[in-house]
Design an enzyme around this catalytic site. Structure first.
Site, PDB file in Angstrom:
ATOM      1  N   SER A  90      43.437  36.850  35.166  1.00  0.00           N
ATOM      2  CA  SER A  90      42.415  37.650  35.846  1.00  0.00           C
ATOM      3  C   SER A  90      42.475  39.122  35.448  1.00  0.00           C
ATOM      4  O   SER A  90      41.437  39.781  35.358  1.00  0.00           O
ATOM      5  CB  SER A  90      42.548  37.504  37.362  1.00  0.00           C
ATOM      6  OG  SER A  90      43.806  37.986  37.802  1.00  0.00           O
ATOM      7  N   ASP A 101      48.418  39.543  40.973  1.00  0.00           N
ATOM      8  CA  ASP A 101      49.482  39.707  39.987  1.00  0.00           C
ATOM      9  C   ASP A 101      48.901  39.984  38.602  1.00  0.00           C
ATOM     10  O   ASP A 101      47.694  39.889  38.372  1.00  0.00           O
ATOM     11  CB  ASP A 101      50.391  38.477  39.960  1.00  0.00           C
ATOM     12  CG  ASP A 101      49.637  37.204  39.581  1.00  0.00           C
ATOM     13  OD1 ASP A 101      48.483  37.296  39.124  1.00  0.00           O
ATOM     14  OD2 ASP A 101      50.206  36.112  39.742  1.00  0.00           O
ATOM     15  N   ASP A 103      49.366  38.608  34.850  1.00  0.00           N
ATOM     16  CA  ASP A 103      49.956  37.633  33.929  1.00  0.00           C
ATOM     17  C   ASP A 103      50.247  38.347  32.620  1.00  0.00           C
ATOM     18  O   ASP A 103      49.342  38.913  31.986  1.00  0.00           O
ATOM     19  CB  ASP A 103      48.986  36.472  33.698  1.00  0.00           C
ATOM     20  CG  ASP A 103      48.741  35.676  34.969  1.00  0.00           C
ATOM     21  OD1 ASP A 103      49.719  35.312  35.634  1.00  0.00           O
ATOM     22  OD2 ASP A 103      47.561  35.435  35.302  1.00  0.00           O
ATOM     23  N   ASP A 155      53.926  38.099  36.495  1.00  0.00           N
ATOM     24  CA  ASP A 155      54.384  36.815  35.974  1.00  0.00           C
ATOM     25  C   ASP A 155      54.595  36.992  34.476  1.00  0.00           C
ATOM     26  O   ASP A 155      53.633  37.200  33.722  1.00  0.00           O
ATOM     27  CB  ASP A 155      53.359  35.707  36.236  1.00  0.00           C
ATOM     28  CG  ASP A 155      53.337  35.266  37.689  1.00  0.00           C
ATOM     29  OD1 ASP A 155      54.190  35.735  38.462  1.00  0.00           O
ATOM     30  OD2 ASP A 155      52.458  34.457  38.054  1.00  0.00           O
ATOM     31  N   LYS A 216      34.921  33.390  41.987  1.00  0.00           N
ATOM     32  CA  LYS A 216      36.326  33.317  42.396  1.00  0.00           C
ATOM     33  C   LYS A 216      36.464  33.515  43.907  1.00  0.00           C
ATOM     34  O   LYS A 216      37.220  32.794  44.576  1.00  0.00           O
ATOM     35  CB  LYS A 216      37.151  34.382  41.647  1.00  0.00           C
ATOM     36  CG  LYS A 216      37.520  34.010  40.218  1.00  0.00           C
ATOM     37  CD  LYS A 216      38.065  35.212  39.466  1.00  0.00           C
ATOM     38  CE  LYS A 216      39.344  35.750  40.060  1.00  0.00           C
ATOM     39  NZ  LYS A 216      40.512  34.886  39.810  1.00  0.00           N
ATOM     40  N   TYR A 225      40.115  26.466  45.147  1.00  0.00           N
ATOM     41  CA  TYR A 225      40.685  27.256  44.048  1.00  0.00           C
ATOM     42  C   TYR A 225      42.165  26.914  43.963  1.00  0.00           C
ATOM     43  O   TYR A 225      42.998  27.570  44.566  1.00  0.00           O
ATOM     44  CB  TYR A 225      40.485  28.745  44.346  1.00  0.00           C
ATOM     45  CG  TYR A 225      40.729  29.695  43.182  1.00  0.00           C
ATOM     46  CD1 TYR A 225      41.922  29.678  42.467  1.00  0.00           C
ATOM     47  CD2 TYR A 225      39.779  30.632  42.811  1.00  0.00           C
ATOM     48  CE1 TYR A 225      42.154  30.546  41.427  1.00  0.00           C
ATOM     49  CE2 TYR A 225      39.994  31.520  41.771  1.00  0.00           C
ATOM     50  CZ  TYR A 225      41.182  31.466  41.080  1.00  0.00           C
ATOM     51  OH  TYR A 225      41.410  32.332  40.038  1.00  0.00           O
TER      52      TYR A 225
END
Length: 649
Positions: A90, A101, A103, A155, A216, A225
């Site tokens: 995202s 978060d 990624d 992450d 989303k 989701y």
């Protein structure tokens, strides 16, 4: 990245016309609503993220240099070895919200190993100022380090390329970079490569981002989701929105959202959603191909990643979750159609789900341990296998739907007796337990915390056939027994420390924590409590109350051998929405309960019990039922068939 025909995607656009003035107006109101819903972070948080990523980039270079020197490289060579981070998900798509978060992928040269990542780099993270909650999971399918920097969740994945150094201008677009890599590195690179391809394959990135923010938020509010639970994850939703953007390259976000719901409801699954033609590459790796692989043919809603090697991002979808999503597409189409004509507001699209009001019966799955860190792993293991339980429930005669909720509910209880431990492990609590705090049990002999995570599956029961008389039976002991055996088959399962229990409950018995404040309907007035019925179990005798007068409960003996697979019901290859959703409004049904061994502490094991219910509503949604909703069509000049490459009728 247009193809030879001059358009993005595998088919020509449905329409290249500009959006109408009304569609432009509703796009403005959509963006206002998205801001009101707090989906867009502040400038301050955006700057914090940029600072955090800068710190991570510098830390990765320091990590690579440290390992390079340890491998005997010179100071100059170690400095030149580089190391680079890439974002994906995202954040890279530009649709992240407050608190979400980042990624992140760490790319390192060939002399830096995965062991170095989890030993050296993880240690460097732990000693870095502002870094908290560092947790490495080296044995995961995609190995990962989770952490927070300045409060921002990260992450972190790692991939080692077959290069002696990683230049600052490296991109991951070249398929040849995948040569000589192990499967874990290829999977780690996949997220970044897919995200970058999606952004290259949409005609207008800003329109795509605005539309995706809307979808989303809608999917989250409607509780659909979650990739792990059989719905769609973030990448899959992004690819669906990207495909609609390809079909309407000049449309604004309001028009894209409107077409999204109509087209997705009418999509002819299992026709795959593709953003580009599937390509071969330099590796001897499996590429999604339903003609070649039976497993690929079994995918119900295939949405295929655009980066090599092409994979299905939605292999977890089951018959039930497909049914739920299709119903939501239809409801969404109806609401957005009303928004376009001015009889509804965008806020109606983002109304909270009605999962805990929707069914009369639910399965409650409680995973419990006595340690926080252990609970995280055990609950994650149980959740990762819930999809298998749903698929087994779908084989049971008279069950039309097994609807999993998208998350578990975490609880910690501070117990001072074995009886309280047993109660918590079975998903129960008391007012005293709920109010007790950690400091209240300090120094109390035998006191201990019990950590539990509870998951729910809604059960849709087939409508009673006209002319049928007497109660009907629904035996779900086989799927619940098999599920219990499956999770206990985890190689790290310890019966002395971990517990799992599966049981059915009525909607009236749902705990308060699943509802928002003021959301719960008043509970029905309790009738006179019947006498206790004793149920013989493997762990000795355990008592449970009989159901109300209109329900009869019988006990079955258990020999610890799973019942045979039901032979009367086969997996559904597809479904008819009208007939299946009508049957999910079942008026009667019988539910079986099976509970397994509970926690590390004294436990009860109950044998399967069969419950027969007389006529009562099982499915009573708070909104209009899907079969009663008018599905808005596309404008006369537009055809969904164009999107799939099929001829319009």
């Amino acid at each position: 990245m247009e193809n030879n025909q001059g358009y993005l995607g595998v088919t020509p656009p449905i329409s290249t016309a500009d959006s109408s003035e009304r569609e432009k107006e509703v796009t403005k109101t959509l963006m206002q609503e998205l801001r009101r819903q707090n989906t867009i972070e502040s400038e301050e948080e955006t700057k914090t993220r940029e600072i955090v990523l800068g710190r991570l980039a510098a830390l990765v270079k320091s990590f690579v240099k440290t390992v390079s020197l340890a491998r005997g490289l010179s100071e100059v060579a170690a400095e030149a070895a580089g190391g680079k981070i890439f974002t994906f998900g995202s954040y890279r798509l530009g649709v992240h919200g407050p608190g979400s978060d980042i990624d992140t992928l760490c790319v390192v040269p060939k002399h830096v190993s995965r062991e170095d990542f989890f030993e050296v780099f993880e240690g460097m993270l732990r000693s870095t100022e502002g870094v908290t909650e560092v947790s490495g999971v080296p044995d995961a399918y995609v190995p990962i380090i989770k952490l927070k920097i300045s409060g921002i969740p990260i992450d972190f994945l790692m991939a080692r390329l077959a290069l002696s150094s990683i230049p600052d201008d490296l991109t991951l677009q070249d398929d040849n970079l995948l040569r000589n890599l192990d499967d874990r590195c290829i999977r780690s690179l996949g997220g970044s490569r897919v995200t970058d391809q999606i952004l290259r394959l949409v005609p207008n990135v800003n329109v795509f981002r605005d539309s995706l923010r809307c979808i989303k938020l809608w999917a989250s509010r409607r509780a659909i989701y979650s990739n792990v639970n059989g719905f769609l994850g973030g990448v899959a939703w992004a690819m669906l929105v990207a495909r609609i953007c390809q079909l309407y390259p000049n449309a604004v976000a309001g028009a894209i959202v409107s077409r999204f719901f109509i087209i997705m409801y009418q999509w002819t699954w299992p026709q795959p959603v593709l953003l580009k033609q599937i390509e071969d590459g330099p590796l001897q790796v499996r590429v999604w191909n339903p003609r070649l692989y039976p497993g690929d043919r079994a995918h119900r809603m295939p949405i295929i990643t655009p980066a090599y090697p092409a994979m299905c991002a939605t292999h977890n979808v089951t018959a039930s979750t497909q049914m739920v999503m299709t119903e939501e597409f239809k409801k969404g189409a109806d609401i957005v159609d009303k928004v376009i004509v001015g009889t509804a507001d965008w806020s109606e699209l983002f109304a909270k789900h009605d999962f805990f009001h929707k069914y009369r019966y639910y399965l409650q799955i409680v995973a419990s341990t006595g340690e926080h860190e252990l609970q995280i792993k055990w609950a994650g293991t149980v959740e990762s296998r819930l999809r298998q339980l749903v698929m087994k429930l779908e084989l049971v005669e008279s069950l039309t739907l097994a609807h999993p909720f998208i998350k578990g509910f975490e609880q910690v209880a501070h117990c001072i007796s074995d009886e309280e431990v047993r109660l918590v492990a079975q998903g129960e609590t008391t007012e005293v337990l709920a109010k007790r705090k950690a400091e209240d049990i300090e120094g109390v002999e035998g006191a201990q915390p019990v950590y539990s995570t509870t998951f729910y599956v809604g059960l849709g029961i087939e409508a009673k056939q006209p002319g049928a008389t007497g109660p009907r039976k629904l035996d779900i002991s086989w799927p619940t027994t098999e599920f219990s055996k499956m999770v206990k088959g985890w190689d790290k399962f310890d019966e002395a420390k971990m517990g799992i229990i599966v049981r059915h409950i009525k909607s009236s018995a749902l705990p308060d924590y699943v509802f928002d404040l003021g959301e719960r309907q008043p509970r029905p007035v309790a009738r006179k409590r019947p006498k206790q019925t004793k149920v013989r179990g493997l762990g000795g005798d355990s008592c449970q109350p009989c159901p109300p007068d209109d329900v009869h409960q019988a006990a079955e003996k258990s020999n610890n051998v799973s019942p045979d697979l039901p032979a009367t019901k086969k997996p559904r290859p597809s479904y008819n929405l009208a007939s299946d959703l009508a049957s999910s409004t079942a008026q009667t049904g019988q539910v079986a309960e099976h509970s397994t061994g509970i926690t590390a502490l004294p436990r009860t094991t109950q044998s399967p019990a069969i419950v027969t219910a007389t006529s009562a509503p099982v499915y009573s949604p708070g909104v209009k039922h899907a079969v009663d909703i008018k599905s808005p069509p596309l404008p006369l000049s537009e055809s969904v068939a164009v999107a799939t490459g099929m001829r319009a009728p």
